[in-house]
Design an enzyme around this catalytic site. Structure first.
Site, short mmCIF file in Angstrom:
data_model
loop_
_atom_site.label_atom_id
_atom_site.label_comp_id
_atom_site.label_asym_id
_atom_site.label_seq_id
_atom_site.Cartn_x
_atom_site.Cartn_y
_atom_site.Cartn_z
CD GLU A 121 2.35 31.62 -23.53
OE1 GLU A 121 2.34 31.50 -24.76
OE2 GLU A 121 1.79 30.83 -22.76
CE1 TYR B 166 -3.80 26.25 -21.89
CE2 TYR B 166 -1.71 27.37 -22.24
CZ TYR B 166 -3.07 27.41 -21.99
OH TYR B 166 -3.69 28.62 -21.83
CG ASP C 153 -5.25 31.61 -29.33
OD1 ASP C 153 -5.76 31.43 -30.44
OD2 ASP C 153 -5.60 30.99 -28.30
CD GLU D 292 -2.41 31.85 -20.97
OE1 GLU D 292 -2.34 30.92 -21.81
OE2 GLU D 292 -2.20 33.03 -21.25
C1 GCB Z 1 -1.29 30.70 -24.40
C2 GCB Z 1 -1.55 32.13 -24.68
C3 GCB Z 1 -3.04 32.42 -24.84
C4 GCB Z 1 -3.67 31.33 -25.68
C5 GCB Z 1 -3.53 30.01 -24.94
C6 GCB Z 1 -4.13 28.82 -25.69
O1 GCB Z 1 -0.28 30.32 -23.90
O2 GCB Z 1 -1.01 32.98 -23.69
O3 GCB Z 1 -3.16 33.67 -25.46
O4 GCB Z 1 -5.02 31.59 -25.95
O5 GCB Z 1 -2.18 29.74 -24.74
O6 GCB Z 1 -5.29 28.51 -25.48
O7 GCB Z 1 -3.43 28.22 -26.50
#
Ligand code: GCB
Length: 599
Positions: free
Chosen positions: A414, A470, A166, A508
């Protein structure tokens, strides 16, 4: 693997000159450069800045999205006085692969877009005369290379990068180029490793040289007073009452290494080093024996105009902003950053989790927002990929090992660890990298949401865990945030009852947020919603003592591929891409300045 990674310096024995500035540039979509003799000079080229990614200087989409071979060239002068010395061109980073030609002659190739390499041009340059360097670059993505992705050809014949990650595939000569002149008999590497006993620090050192000779090392404090001296290519310096490098209270000594041959000084190298120890004990991360709670960011090297090109102005601003938030650490997601970043972190006292570009090792993330239903670790690309992966970890550790700021090595982001076929890969990787760091810093990798205590097959390998989670964004979003909190707590309760005796750092978590979008009550994408999500995470972090850090995703908004889930990039920054604060930045400033180091 690169043998000489020492950062360029100028002193009585060494010279370096930056070849930054405007270079000639040309795309080679048809792959004709070789047989049209471009190594001897680029016909009808245009100018482009170095260091920088080429992409954002163009106004047409074919050029910005260009995938394939591209060429850079410039003239440089080698003084007559360099005759008899080692002459090298050091490329701090060319993304992702490069072939270097000097005066029409192929000197070397290199793959790996985020680490330096030196082309030995001693025999190829004209002394006291003008010379031409031509770089053939290539930015295609493949499953055999880091970072992983595909390159597809559109029906119109144009190639397109499909990252399994990403961030935008910014390409070009992204960091400085140096002309080095070095003594033939020289220092090629050094290592330091500090231990603390009572009131003293023991600094074990090794020095590698091209020839046997007499090595002396001298350690001076910040006031310029010599505090320890040693003789020989290996030894231990004892520093009484050392001034330790501490988190956000950095103190640096200067290490001077001299090499003598036949009684003459032939080479000298100086560097700033910090005296500190790092260890993991149970659930604690220890710096100088004291527990540290990490506060900070996952970052990117990303800014307007220069893309992923290193810009010291941007870095200086980022350091100031990180300090302002009360952060004490960051992760170099998802590749090793420019060396100047670590030097600034050494001086500012930030802890760095240093990551290799092993990102996209998961087919569900393929084409980041699309996803392919295949096994990544079952693929026939795994063998060549492993070789490159190990090579880049080796180079990253060789390059960054002496920085006091470096806390840990992140070997992957990941990967698909739910697949049994990942286990032999991880086993080998952790075995092959065990002895690379003389300081034996912890090694880790990030676990995606799919990779949990019940699903991941590779939890036995890391020294501590990095979790990317997330809830509140990709699931349990908006009004369902309270269920997200419950799910997160349920997952952490499982960790708590598992008996795993290692720290967890949240590497994250976050929510995309359009700066300036306000809504009361909140909606997703508003600044208010981002703060609510981050507050939820704070509540959870504060409830589990084995959580030893929080690095929010991301420090700043950054460019990605275009897609239905990205509004001109990833907007999870707590700062905008031009480094202005969203409400979340003020939230963290309040939280982090109040959190003690040993929280
Ligand atoms: C993740 C990735 C990161 C992305 C992020 C996202 O898990 O490691 O590279 O930018 O999520 O914002 O979705």
């Amino acid at each position: 693997m690169e043998k000489e990674m020492l950062y360029p310096v100028i002193n009585a024995c060494r010279t370096e000159q930056k070849l930054d500035g405007m270079w000639q540039f040309k795309f080679d979509a048809l792959g004709v450069g070789g047989h049209e003799h471009w190594p001897a000079g680029l016909p009808q080229a245009q100018e482009i800045p170095v260091p920088a990614s080429f992409n954002d200087f163009f106004t047409d989409k074919d050029s910005r999205e260009y995938t394939g071979d591209f060429w850079y060239a410039r003239h440089f002068f080698v003084p007559a006085a360099a005759q008899g010395r080692f002459v090298g061109l050091r490329f701090d980073a060319v993304t992702h692969r490069a072939a270097i030609y000097v005066n029409g002659q192929l000197i070397r190739r290199h793959e790996g877009g985020f680490l330096p390499f030196v082309a030995d041009v001693t025999a190829a340059v004209h002394y006291g005369a003008d010379n031409l360097v031509v770089v053939q670059g290539n930015n295609e993505l493949s499953r055999e290379a880091l970072p992983a992705g595909d390159t597809v050809t559109l029906k119109n014949g144009k190639k397109m990068a499909r990252p399994f990650f990403d961030f935008y595939n910014y390409s070009g000569i992204n960091r400085s180029v140096h002309l080095l002149t070095l003594p033939q008999q020289r220092i090629t590497d050094y290592t330091v490793n500090t231990t603390l006993t009572g009131d003293a620090a023991q600094v074990a050192y090794t020095v590698a040289t091209t020839v046997p000779g007499t090595v002396t090392v001298t350690l001076t404090d910040a006031a310029g007073t010599v505090v320890a001296q040693g003789e020989g290519a290996e030894g231990t310096l004892t520093v009484a009452q050392p001034h330790l490098w501490q988190v956000r209270a950095a103190y640096l000594y200067t290490l001077t290494i001299q090499l003598q041959a036949a009684g003459q000084l032939v080479d000298e190298y100086q560097d700033s080093i910090g005296l500190r120890t790092i260890a993991i004990r149970g659930h604690q991360i220890l710096v100088n024996g004291q527990p540290v709670y990490l506060k900070g960011f996952g970052r990117h090297e990303d800014s307007p105009f220069a893309g992923r090109g290193f810009d010291q102005n941007v870095e200086a601003k980022d350091v100031a902003l990180m300090a302002w938030t009360g952060a004490n650490s960051f992760r170099t997601a998802h590749y090793p950053y420019a060396e100047e970043v670590y030097q600034m972190a050494d001086r500012a006292g930030f802890l760095v989790i240093d990551e290799v570009p092993a990102v996209g090792f998961k087919m569900a993330a393929a084409s980041f927002l699309g996803g392919l239903d295949q096994s990544f670790f079952g693929g026939d690309w795994i063998k060549p990929l492993y070789t490159k992966h190990l090579d880049q970890i080796t180079d990253m550790i060789r390059r960054d090992k002496n920085h006091p700021a470096v806390l840990a090595w992140s070997l992957l982001n990941e990967p698909d660890t739910c697949d049994d076929r990942s286990v032999p890969y991880f086993k080998q990787l952790f075995a092959d990298t065990a002895a690379l760091d003389p300081q034996r810093r912890p090694r880790t990798f990030t676990l995606s949401e799919d990779d949990t205590i019940t699903t991941s097959k590779d939890l036995q390998f890391p020294d501590f865990y990095l979790l990317n989670r997330y809830p509140g964004w990709y699931h349990y979003a908006g009004y369902a945030l309270s269920d997200g909190e419950a799910a997160l707590r349920a997952e952490l309760d499982q960790w708590a009852s598992s008996g795993i005796d290692k720290p967890i750092v949240f590497s994250e978590f976050g929510a995309d947020t359009e700066a300036g979008l306000h809504k009361l009550p909140s909606v997703m994408w508003s600044e208010e919603y981002q703060v609510e999500v981050l507050q939820m995470f704070s509540r959870v972090f504060d409830s589990y003592p084995f959580i030893r850090g929080e690095q929010v995703w991301n420090f700043a908004d950054f460019q990605t591929v275009e897609g239905t889930m990205r509004v001109n990039g990833n907007k999870k920054g707590i700062f905008t891409r031009d480094r202005q604060p969203k409400a979340a930045a003020f939230y963290y400033r309040q939280r982090w300045l109040a959190l003690p180091l040993n929280f």
